[in-house]
Design a protein around this motif. Structure first.
Motif, PDB file in Angstrom:
ATOM      1  N   PHE A 147     -11.206   0.546  17.410  1.00  0.00           N
ATOM      2  CA  PHE A 147     -11.236   1.350  16.194  1.00  0.00           C
ATOM      3  C   PHE A 147      -9.966   1.111  15.389  1.00  0.00           C
ATOM      4  O   PHE A 147      -8.910   0.804  15.943  1.00  0.00           O
ATOM      5  CB  PHE A 147     -11.342   2.842  16.531  1.00  0.00           C
ATOM      6  N   ALA A 148     -10.063   1.271  14.083  1.00  0.00           N
ATOM      7  CA  ALA A 148      -8.887   1.161  13.217  1.00  0.00           C
ATOM      8  C   ALA A 148      -7.881   2.222  13.647  1.00  0.00           C
ATOM      9  O   ALA A 148      -8.257   3.291  14.141  1.00  0.00           O
ATOM     10  CB  ALA A 148      -9.292   1.370  11.757  1.00  0.00           C
ATOM     11  N   ALA A 149      -6.603   1.942  13.440  1.00  0.00           N
ATOM     12  CA  ALA A 149      -5.525   2.803  13.943  1.00  0.00           C
ATOM     13  C   ALA A 149      -5.679   4.260  13.516  1.00  0.00           C
ATOM     14  O   ALA A 149      -5.560   5.173  14.343  1.00  0.00           O
ATOM     15  CB  ALA A 149      -4.171   2.263  13.508  1.00  0.00           C
ATOM     16  N   ASP A 150      -5.936   4.509  12.231  1.00  0.00           N
ATOM     17  CA  ASP A 150      -6.045   5.889  11.762  1.00  0.00           C
ATOM     18  C   ASP A 150      -7.276   6.592  12.345  1.00  0.00           C
ATOM     19  O   ASP A 150      -7.225   7.761  12.734  1.00  0.00           O
ATOM     20  CB  ASP A 150      -6.055   5.967  10.232  1.00  0.00           C
ATOM     21  N   GLU A 151      -8.368   5.866  12.448  1.00  0.00           N
ATOM     22  CA  GLU A 151      -9.581   6.424  13.024  1.00  0.00           C
ATOM     23  C   GLU A 151      -9.392   6.687  14.526  1.00  0.00           C
ATOM     24  O   GLU A 151      -9.779   7.730  15.043  1.00  0.00           O
ATOM     25  CB  GLU A 151     -10.740   5.452  12.795  1.00  0.00           C
ATOM     26  N   ALA A 152      -8.770   5.753  15.227  1.00  0.00           N
ATOM     27  CA  ALA A 152      -8.512   5.897  16.661  1.00  0.00           C
ATOM     28  C   ALA A 152      -7.627   7.107  16.917  1.00  0.00           C
ATOM     29  O   ALA A 152      -7.866   7.872  17.853  1.00  0.00           O
ATOM     30  CB  ALA A 152      -7.864   4.629  17.207  1.00  0.00           C
ATOM     31  N   ARG A 153      -6.603   7.284  16.093  1.00  0.00           N
ATOM     32  CA  ARG A 153      -5.693   8.421  16.246  1.00  0.00           C
ATOM     33  C   ARG A 153      -6.446   9.741  16.041  1.00  0.00           C
ATOM     34  O   ARG A 153      -6.281  10.682  16.786  1.00  0.00           O
ATOM     35  CB  ARG A 153      -4.537   8.297  15.253  1.00  0.00           C
ATOM     36  N   ARG A 154      -7.329   9.775  15.035  1.00  0.00           N
ATOM     37  CA  ARG A 154      -8.101  10.989  14.755  1.00  0.00           C
ATOM     38  C   ARG A 154      -9.051  11.307  15.915  1.00  0.00           C
ATOM     39  O   ARG A 154      -9.109  12.446  16.384  1.00  0.00           O
ATOM     40  CB  ARG A 154      -8.892  10.830  13.453  1.00  0.00           C
ATOM     41  N   TYR A 155      -9.758  10.308  16.389  1.00  0.00           N
ATOM     42  CA  TYR A 155     -10.674  10.516  17.526  1.00  0.00           C
ATOM     43  C   TYR A 155      -9.911  10.958  18.776  1.00  0.00           C
ATOM     44  O   TYR A 155     -10.351  11.834  19.508  1.00  0.00           O
ATOM     45  CB  TYR A 155     -11.474   9.253  17.834  1.00  0.00           C
ATOM     46  N   HIS A 156      -8.766  10.336  18.997  1.00  0.00           N
ATOM     47  CA  HIS A 156      -7.952  10.684  20.161  1.00  0.00           C
ATOM     48  C   HIS A 156      -7.481  12.136  20.066  1.00  0.00           C
ATOM     49  O   HIS A 156      -7.584  12.896  21.040  1.00  0.00           O
ATOM     50  CB  HIS A 156      -6.760   9.729  20.278  1.00  0.00           C
ATOM     51  N   ASP A 157      -6.979  12.517  18.905  1.00  0.00           N
ATOM     52  CA  ASP A 157      -6.505  13.892  18.715  1.00  0.00           C
ATOM     53  C   ASP A 157      -7.641  14.901  18.897  1.00  0.00           C
ATOM     54  O   ASP A 157      -7.451  15.948  19.528  1.00  0.00           O
ATOM     55  CB  ASP A 157      -5.865  14.061  17.330  1.00  0.00           C
ATOM     56  N   GLU A 158      -8.813  14.579  18.355  1.00  0.00           N
ATOM     57  CA  GLU A 158      -9.960  15.474  18.493  1.00  0.00           C
ATOM     58  C   GLU A 158     -10.373  15.605  19.960  1.00  0.00           C
ATOM     59  O   GLU A 158     -10.659  16.710  20.425  1.00  0.00           O
ATOM     60  CB  GLU A 158     -11.140  14.961  17.663  1.00  0.00           C
ATOM     61  N   SER A 159     -10.391  14.495  20.674  1.00  0.00           N
ATOM     62  CA  SER A 159     -10.798  14.545  22.081  1.00  0.00           C
ATOM     63  C   SER A 159      -9.776  15.311  22.912  1.00  0.00           C
ATOM     64  O   SER A 159     -10.141  16.083  23.798  1.00  0.00           O
ATOM     65  CB  SER A 159     -11.028  13.140  22.646  1.00  0.00           C
ATOM     66  N   GLN A 160      -8.500  15.137  22.619  1.00  0.00           N
ATOM     67  CA  GLN A 160      -7.454  15.872  23.344  1.00  0.00           C
ATOM     68  C   GLN A 160      -7.573  17.370  23.086  1.00  0.00           C
ATOM     69  O   GLN A 160      -7.367  18.179  23.989  1.00  0.00           O
ATOM     70  CB  GLN A 160      -6.070  15.362  22.947  1.00  0.00           C
ATOM     71  N   ALA A 161      -7.908  17.750  21.849  1.00  0.00           N
ATOM     72  CA  ALA A 161      -8.082  19.170  21.522  1.00  0.00           C
ATOM     73  C   ALA A 161      -9.254  19.753  22.306  1.00  0.00           C
ATOM     74  O   ALA A 161      -9.162  20.867  22.841  1.00  0.00           O
ATOM     75  CB  ALA A 161      -8.298  19.343  20.023  1.00  0.00           C
ATOM     76  N   LEU A 162     -10.352  19.007  22.407  1.00  0.00           N
ATOM     77  CA  LEU A 162     -11.516  19.475  23.164  1.00  0.00           C
ATOM     78  C   LEU A 162     -11.192  19.615  24.644  1.00  0.00           C
ATOM     79  O   LEU A 162     -11.585  20.589  25.288  1.00  0.00           O
ATOM     80  CB  LEU A 162     -12.700  18.540  22.963  1.00  0.00           C
ATOM     81  N   VAL A 163     -10.470  18.658  25.184  1.00  0.00           N
ATOM     82  CA  VAL A 163     -10.062  18.725  26.591  1.00  0.00           C
ATOM     83  C   VAL A 163      -9.181  19.955  26.804  1.00  0.00           C
ATOM     84  O   VAL A 163      -9.341  20.694  27.774  1.00  0.00           O
ATOM     85  CB  VAL A 163      -9.337  17.435  27.030  1.00  0.00           C
ATOM     86  N   GLY A 164      -8.266  20.186  25.894  1.00  0.00           N
ATOM     87  CA  GLY A 164      -7.380  21.350  25.991  1.00  0.00           C
ATOM     88  C   GLY A 164      -8.154  22.660  25.964  1.00  0.00           C
ATOM     89  O   GLY A 164      -7.857  23.580  26.728  1.00  0.00           O
ATOM     90  N   GLN A 165      -9.168  22.742  25.102  1.00  0.00           N
ATOM     91  CA  GLN A 165      -9.990  23.950  25.028  1.00  0.00           C
ATOM     92  C   GLN A 165     -10.750  24.172  26.334  1.00  0.00           C
ATOM     93  O   GLN A 165     -10.860  25.295  26.821  1.00  0.00           O
ATOM     94  CB  GLN A 165     -10.965  23.856  23.866  1.00  0.00           C
ATOM     95  N   THR A 166     -11.274  23.094  26.897  1.00  0.00           N
ATOM     96  CA  THR A 166     -12.013  23.186  28.157  1.00  0.00           C
ATOM     97  C   THR A 166     -11.100  23.644  29.282  1.00  0.00           C
ATOM     98  O   THR A 166     -11.459  24.524  30.073  1.00  0.00           O
ATOM     99  CB  THR A 166     -12.655  21.827  28.511  1.00  0.00           C
ATOM    100  N   LEU A 167      -9.907  23.065  29.358  1.00  0.00           N
ATOM    101  CA  LEU A 167      -8.955  23.458  30.397  1.00  0.00           C
ATOM    102  C   LEU A 167      -8.537  24.918  30.244  1.00  0.00           C
ATOM    103  O   LEU A 167      -8.403  25.644  31.231  1.00  0.00           O
ATOM    104  CB  LEU A 167      -7.734  22.545  30.389  1.00  0.00           C
ATOM    105  N   ALA A 168      -8.353  25.365  29.012  1.00  0.00           N
ATOM    106  CA  ALA A 168      -7.973  26.759  28.765  1.00  0.00           C
ATOM    107  C   ALA A 168      -9.094  27.708  29.205  1.00  0.00           C
ATOM    108  O   ALA A 168      -8.831  28.758  29.802  1.00  0.00           O
ATOM    109  CB  ALA A 168      -7.643  26.969  27.291  1.00  0.00           C
TER     110      ALA A 168
END
Length: 111
Positions: free
Chosen positions: A24-45
Motif C-alpha cells: 500500500f502507498a505510505a499514507d494509506e498504509a499508515r492510515r490502515y495501520h492506525d485504524e487496525s491498532q485502534a480496533l485492537v486497542g478497543q478489543t483489549l480494553a
C-alpha cells in the motif's frame, strides 16, 4: 498424495506496518495501520473490562481459583489467566459466557 508447501518465506517483524509490506502507498498504509491498532486497542480494553468483572466477582465471593474454575466450567489455570489479565488467551465470547455463568449477563451499549 501431494506434498503441502509449508516453507516460511517472509515474517513481518513485531511493530512493523504490514500494510506497507503488502504494497500500500505510505499514507494509506499508515492510515490502515492506525485504524487496525485502534480496533485492537478497543478489543483489549473490552476484554480487560470483562476480566475485571470476573476477578471482582471471584474476590467478592472469597473464592479460591479452583473453586471459581468449577463454577465457571473452566480449568484453574484459565481462572489464573483471567485474574492476571492475559487478554490474548480469551475471546470476548468466552468472557461473556463466563460472566453469564455467574449471573452477570453482559449488555452491549453502543455509544
Amino acid at each position: 498424495m501431494s506434498k503441502v508447501d509449508t516453507q516460511v518465506r517472509h515474517v513481518t517483524k513485531p511493530g512493523a506496518n504490514i500494510f506497507t509490506e503488502l504494497g500500500f502507498a505510505a499514507d494509506e498504509a499508515r492510515r490502515y495501520h492506525d485504524e487496525s491498532q485502534a480496533l485492537v486497542g478497543q478489543t483489549l480494553a473490552l476484554k480487560a473490562q470483562l476480566m475485571d468483572e470476573l476477578a471482582t466477582w471471584i474476590e467478592a465471593h472469597h473464592l479460591k481459583q479452583a473453586e471459581a474454575a468449577e463454577i465457571l466450567h473452566v480449568t484453574r489455570p484459565r481462572v489464573s489467566d483471567v485474574v492476571n489479565k492475559k487478554t490474548a488467551k480469551f475471546t470476548i465470547d468466552t468472557l461473556v459466557e463466563m460472566l453469564a455463568r455467574v449471573g452477570k449477563p453482559v449488555r452491549l451499549v453502543v455509544g
